[in-house]
Design a protein around this motif. Structure first.
Motif, mmCIF file in Angstrom:
data_model
loop_
_atom_site.group_PDB
_atom_site.id
_atom_site.type_symbol
_atom_site.label_atom_id
_atom_site.label_comp_id
_atom_site.label_asym_id
_atom_site.label_seq_id
_atom_site.Cartn_x
_atom_site.Cartn_y
_atom_site.Cartn_z
ATOM 1 N N GLU A 146 20.689 15.919 -21.414
ATOM 2 C CA GLU A 146 21.043 14.874 -22.226
ATOM 3 C C GLU A 146 20.546 13.339 -22.681
ATOM 4 O O GLU A 146 20.047 13.116 -21.201
ATOM 5 N N GLN A 147 20.425 12.625 -24.071
ATOM 6 C CA GLN A 147 20.116 11.537 -24.079
ATOM 7 C C GLN A 147 20.796 10.812 -22.777
ATOM 8 O O GLN A 147 20.052 9.403 -22.719
ATOM 9 N N ASP A 148 21.862 10.542 -22.879
ATOM 10 C CA ASP A 148 22.388 9.872 -21.625
ATOM 11 C C ASP A 148 22.550 9.804 -20.000
ATOM 12 O O ASP A 148 23.113 9.005 -19.332
ATOM 13 N N MET A 149 21.432 10.642 -19.952
ATOM 14 C CA MET A 149 20.820 11.154 -18.332
ATOM 15 C C MET A 149 19.692 10.283 -18.055
ATOM 16 O O MET A 149 18.411 10.167 -19.498
ATOM 17 N N ILE A 150 19.339 9.772 -16.985
ATOM 18 C CA ILE A 150 18.652 9.171 -16.436
ATOM 19 C C ILE A 150 17.457 9.924 -16.415
ATOM 20 O O ILE A 150 18.344 11.454 -15.658
ATOM 21 N N ALA A 151 15.711 10.668 -16.316
ATOM 22 C CA ALA A 151 15.118 11.825 -16.382
ATOM 23 C C ALA A 151 13.541 10.977 -15.313
ATOM 24 O O ALA A 151 12.999 10.178 -15.997
ATOM 25 N N VAL A 152 13.527 11.291 -14.107
ATOM 26 C CA VAL A 152 12.190 10.835 -13.094
ATOM 27 C C VAL A 152 11.030 12.446 -13.718
ATOM 28 O O VAL A 152 11.800 13.463 -13.423
ATOM 29 N N PRO A 153 9.786 12.214 -14.043
ATOM 30 C CA PRO A 153 9.048 13.555 -14.372
ATOM 31 C C PRO A 153 8.603 13.730 -12.608
ATOM 32 O O PRO A 153 8.634 13.404 -11.956
ATOM 33 N N HIS A 275 25.597 1.829 -9.052
ATOM 34 C CA HIS A 275 25.075 1.573 -7.849
ATOM 35 C C HIS A 275 25.030 3.605 -7.679
ATOM 36 O O HIS A 275 25.617 4.422 -7.191
ATOM 37 N N MET A 276 23.619 3.894 -7.509
ATOM 38 C CA MET A 276 22.816 4.952 -7.178
ATOM 39 C C MET A 276 23.046 4.993 -5.188
ATOM 40 O O MET A 276 22.843 4.497 -4.565
ATOM 41 N N ALA A 277 24.110 6.369 -4.703
ATOM 42 C CA ALA A 277 23.522 7.059 -4.053
ATOM 43 C C ALA A 277 22.655 6.655 -2.904
ATOM 44 O O ALA A 277 21.183 7.301 -3.442
ATOM 45 N N PRO A 278 22.139 6.511 -1.722
ATOM 46 C CA PRO A 278 21.014 6.589 -1.121
ATOM 47 C C PRO A 278 20.450 7.951 -0.925
ATOM 48 O O PRO A 278 19.657 8.111 -1.203
ATOM 49 N N LYS A 279 21.335 8.466 -0.998
ATOM 50 C CA LYS A 279 20.656 10.027 -0.479
ATOM 51 C C LYS A 279 20.033 10.613 -1.836
ATOM 52 O O LYS A 279 18.529 10.853 -1.607
ATOM 53 N N LEU A 280 20.662 10.115 -3.669
ATOM 54 C CA LEU A 280 19.710 10.503 -4.185
ATOM 55 C C LEU A 280 18.309 9.413 -4.841
ATOM 56 O O LEU A 280 17.538 9.512 -5.105
ATOM 57 N N ARG A 281 18.190 7.921 -4.116
ATOM 58 C CA ARG A 281 17.588 6.838 -4.798
ATOM 59 C C ARG A 281 16.215 7.436 -3.502
ATOM 60 O O ARG A 281 15.433 7.803 -3.806
ATOM 61 N N ALA A 282 16.844 7.884 -2.600
ATOM 62 C CA ALA A 282 15.410 9.130 -1.662
ATOM 63 C C ALA A 282 15.145 9.771 -2.379
ATOM 64 O O ALA A 282 13.577 9.613 -2.019
ATOM 65 N N LEU A 283 15.554 10.578 -2.589
ATOM 66 C CA LEU A 283 15.021 11.591 -3.853
ATOM 67 C C LEU A 283 14.070 11.655 -5.124
ATOM 68 O O LEU A 283 13.069 11.956 -4.920
ATOM 69 N N VAL A 284 15.022 10.660 -5.403
ATOM 70 C CA VAL A 284 13.888 9.526 -6.402
ATOM 71 C C VAL A 284 12.260 9.101 -6.519
ATOM 72 O O VAL A 284 11.929 9.502 -7.192
ATOM 73 N N ASP A 285 12.340 8.634 -5.409
ATOM 74 C CA ASP A 285 11.663 7.502 -4.519
ATOM 75 C C ASP A 285 10.979 8.740 -4.178
ATOM 76 O O ASP A 285 9.337 8.437 -4.384
ATOM 77 N N HIS A 286 10.963 9.763 -3.445
ATOM 78 C CA HIS A 286 9.825 10.650 -2.720
ATOM 79 C C HIS A 286 9.865 11.137 -4.696
ATOM 80 O O HIS A 286 8.736 11.569 -4.155
ATOM 81 N N VAL A 287 10.042 12.296 -5.114
ATOM 82 C CA VAL A 287 9.771 12.446 -7.030
ATOM 83 C C VAL A 287 8.794 11.728 -6.970
ATOM 84 O O VAL A 287 7.528 12.357 -7.253
ATOM 85 N N ARG A 288 9.012 10.693 -6.772
ATOM 86 C CA ARG A 288 7.978 9.719 -7.122
ATOM 87 C C ARG A 288 6.470 9.418 -6.604
ATOM 88 O O ARG A 288 5.258 9.125 -6.946
ATOM 89 N N ARG A 289 6.733 9.087 -5.233
ATOM 90 C CA ARG A 289 5.405 8.850 -4.628
ATOM 91 C C ARG A 289 4.599 10.755 -4.729
ATOM 92 O O ARG A 289 4.002 10.920 -4.686
ATOM 93 N N TRP A 290 5.554 12.021 -4.863
ATOM 94 C CA TRP A 290 4.636 12.652 -4.687
ATOM 95 C C TRP A 290 4.002 12.909 -6.434
ATOM 96 O O TRP A 290 2.756 13.573 -5.767
ATOM 97 N N ARG A 291 4.210 12.572 -7.037
ATOM 98 C CA ARG A 291 3.951 12.556 -8.511
ATOM 99 C C ARG A 291 2.200 11.860 -8.087
ATOM 100 O O ARG A 291 1.523 12.148 -8.852
ATOM 101 N N VAL A 292 2.654 11.069 -7.653
ATOM 102 C CA VAL A 292 1.354 9.845 -7.693
ATOM 103 C C VAL A 292 0.876 10.668 -6.557
ATOM 104 O O VAL A 292 -1.132 11.065 -7.148
ATOM 105 N N GLU A 293 0.406 10.860 -5.467
ATOM 106 C CA GLU A 293 0.038 11.072 -4.296
ATOM 107 C C GLU A 293 -0.459 12.798 -4.403
ATOM 108 O O GLU A 293 -1.545 13.390 -4.229
ATOM 109 N N GLY A 294 -0.325 13.744 -5.509
ATOM 110 C CA GLY A 294 0.039 15.024 -5.653
ATOM 111 C C GLY A 294 -0.934 15.376 -6.641
ATOM 112 O O GLY A 294 -0.961 16.123 -6.831
#
Length: 294
Positions: A146-153, A275-294
């Motif tokens: 959906e267009q109103d969602m934030i999406a991270v590759p 305010h994004m929950a820390p648990k979700l923020r942690a996953l978002v940051d992890h996915v972004r790092r994974w895409r760069v490092e992987g």
């Protein structure tokens, strides 16, 4: 009113089952049933309809749940924001074909880095509303989010590939053009029991087209599709990532590769919040790092 009863109602509303709600909250089924009864006595209204086969909310229950979701979510986020480290239960709805996300290493490394976060993954191809069903985030193809969602590759571009076993090809030959699939045994995918099989999409000279194959075997389970194809049951059609290991081993042979257009890959998506929950923020940051490092 005992405000501790409100999470019980939300869990029952999202799970539609007392036992599943109890398992989710880590309490007994009788505790959920008694809690709902106490809540109904407190508000003076029936909130939940119970039968031997199903649990559903009454109209009053639906109104109460709808009014509770936003403030209860805000309270939960506030508690997590003020905690020392990401913690709590992270509920994810993930499509069955998101191979990069479901392969194991990404989630294993996340769990290792954040031991206080409990990850609860539901693998589903239903087009559900993650907010309505109580999920923190989901993983799906970018084109259907959906267009109103934030999406991270989570992945790069994807390609769906037609494939068959060497044995099937030796016996029946390989199609030269996608329209030749109409003369072959095919193994198709459908999202649900009352829906038509998915059309197989191709491209020729820059122009997209699809072939409405008539599968001899149809299922909503990708693993079954691959197993039937590996056993020589016909030609199937699935994302390349899901078949890569079988291509590398020679157990499956890719077909019609000149007609396969790329499309947007998979994304981790979640609703916009102040305010994004820390648990979700942690996953978002992890996915972004994974895409760069992987």
């Amino acid at each position: 009113m005992d405000l501790n009863l409100l999470p019980l109602l939300l869990a029952v509303a999202e799970e539609r089952n007392f036992r599943a709600a109890a398992d989710r909250l880590g309490v007994t089924r009788s505790a959920v049933s008694q809690g709902i009864r106490r809540l109904e006595d407190a508000v003076g209204l029936q909130l939940v309809m119970r039968t031997t086969r199903a649990v559903r909310l009454t109209e009053a229950g639906e109104r109460l749940v709808e009014s509770l979701r936003a403030p209860m979510g805000a309270v939960q986020d506030a508690l997590e924001v003020n905690s020392d480290a990401p913690s709590g239960r992270l509920r994810l709805a993930v499509t069955s074909i998101a191979e990069d996300f479901l392969s194991g290493p990404l989630l294993a490394r996340f769990s290792e880095a954040h031991p206080k976060v409990t990850v609860d993954v539901t693998v589903t191809d239903d087009e559900l509303d993650i907010v309505e069903h109580g999920y923190d985030a989901g993983v799906r193809l970018g084109e259907v989010i959906e267009q109103d969602m934030i999406a991270v590759p989570v992945s790069g571009q994807q390609t769906e590939v037609a494939a068959a076993s060497p044995g099937y090809i030796a016996q029946h030959g390989a199609p030269d053009h996608p329209k030749d699939l109409l003369r072959h045994r095919c193994i198709g995918w459908r999202p649900g029991p009352n829906t038509a099989p998915w059309r197989w999409e191709f491209e020729e000279d820059g122009k997209p087209f699809d072939v409405m194959v008539d599968p001899q075997v149809t299922t909503n389970d990708l693993r079954l599709m691959l197993r039937v194809a590996l056993a020589g049951g016909g030609i199937t059609f699935a994302p390349r990532d899901c078949m890569r290991e079988h291509f590398e081993s020679g157990a499956l042979v890719p077909l019609l590769e000149d007609y396969l257009p790329p499309f947007p890959g998979f994304y981790l998506y979640f609703p916009q919040r102040r305010h994004m929950a820390p648990k979700l923020r942690a996953l978002v940051d992890h996915v972004r790092r994974w895409r760069v490092e992987g």
